[in-house]
Write an enzyme that holds these catalytic residues in place. Structure first.
Site, short mmCIF file in Angstrom:
data_model
loop_
_atom_site.label_atom_id
_atom_site.label_comp_id
_atom_site.label_asym_id
_atom_site.label_seq_id
_atom_site.Cartn_x
_atom_site.Cartn_y
_atom_site.Cartn_z
CB SER A 155 -13.43 14.39 35.30
OG SER A 155 -12.99 14.64 33.98
CE1 TYR A 190 -9.38 17.69 36.92
CE2 TYR A 190 -10.04 16.34 35.05
CZ TYR A 190 -10.36 17.24 36.05
OH TYR A 190 -11.65 17.70 36.19
#
Length: 278
Positions: A142, A155
């Site tokens: 990501s 995350y």
């Protein structure tokens, strides 16, 4: 390296929706032989129906369950041999400030987003090495695996971790002819946008809804990401961007990459000389 996917055995996790489904369908269109998994049995069945005869086998399982992944990998290896391409796409998301994040948020991020891909790598990459045909490994990280985005501590812990795994394997697997791609999407229009947990925040708060809407406006489609992934495999690209804003942000944050990459490859080459032949 893998120059096209025709006839290649491709394993894809998270194939039941979003990027995983789009990548499965894009790979099928390229002539790949698909081995698919997702924790969502219903979504996985839909993808299998859409991909048709390109799917050799599929199984609903949780990639964070090492025993389940190992059992499935053994079945596949016994019946079909080593994969040519392995794609770690499955993932979940939770955001929040440190005082609002709970232990379950941190743990679930690491279990699914980091240990899940590691379980797949542990089980499917060594057979690729032994087969001696080369191949490709894709890990979907990501933008939060490159940049310090707000509310992304848990995350990012998982996505930076996956980036670290990928960066080491990029150099380690080169001697076996196995390329590695680290996919770093920014916003993507997937079901994850609607289900992402935001700790300590009311998602119905107009300010939060405005932020989510702004995120969605900048997001690219899963099909665009899948296109970038397939192209990245064919061109043996390490960093696979899906939007230019992330490309620029990372370039700005790390301007001295070439000397670093040169030294890391040389170091890995020297260490590799200490190993016995495969």
């Amino acid at each position: 390296m893998v120059k096209d996917l025709r006839g290649k055995k491709c394993l894809i996790t998270g194939a039941g929706s979003g990027i995983g489904r789009a990548t499965a369908l894009a790979s099928a269109a390229e002539g790949a032989e698909l081995f698919l998994t997702d924790i969502n049995a219903v979504g996985l069945a839909e993808t299998v129906a859409m991909a048709g005869s390109a799917v050799t086998t599929s199984k609903a399982l949780d990639v964070s369950d090492y025993d389940a992944v190992t059992a499935w990998a053994t079945e596949i290896d016994d019946a079909h041999g080593a994969m040519d391409v392995v794609m770690n796409v499955a993932g979940i998301s939770a955001w929040g400030t440190v005082e609002n994040l709970e232990h379950r948020h941190w743990k679930s991020m690491v279990d699914v987003n980091l240990m899940g891909p590691i379980h797949i790598i542990e089980n499917f990459v060594p057979p690729m090495v032994r087969a001696g045909r080369g191949g490709h490994l894709v890990n979907v990280s990501s933008a939060a695996g490159l940049l310090a985005l707000p509310w992304h501590a848990a995350y990012s812990a998982s996505k930076f971790g996956l980036r670290g795994v990928s960066e080491v394997l990029r150099f380690d697997l080169k001697r076996h002819g196995i390329g590695v791609s680290l996919v770093v999407p920014g916003g993507v229009k997937t079901p994850l946008v609607g289900t992402v947990q935001i700790a300590g925040v009311d998602r119905d708060d107009p300010r939060i809804r405005k932020l989510v809407h702004r995120f969605e406006k900048r997001a690219v489609s899963p099909e665009k990401v899948a296109e970038c992934i397939v192209r990245g495999i064919k061109k043996n690209r390490y960093l696979v961007y899906t939007s230019n804003d992330i490309r620029f942000g990372y370039w700005w944050a790390r301007k001295f990459a070439p000397p670093y990459e040169f030294v890391m490859q040389k170091a890995n080459d020297q260490f590799s000389k200490l190993l016995p032949p495969v």
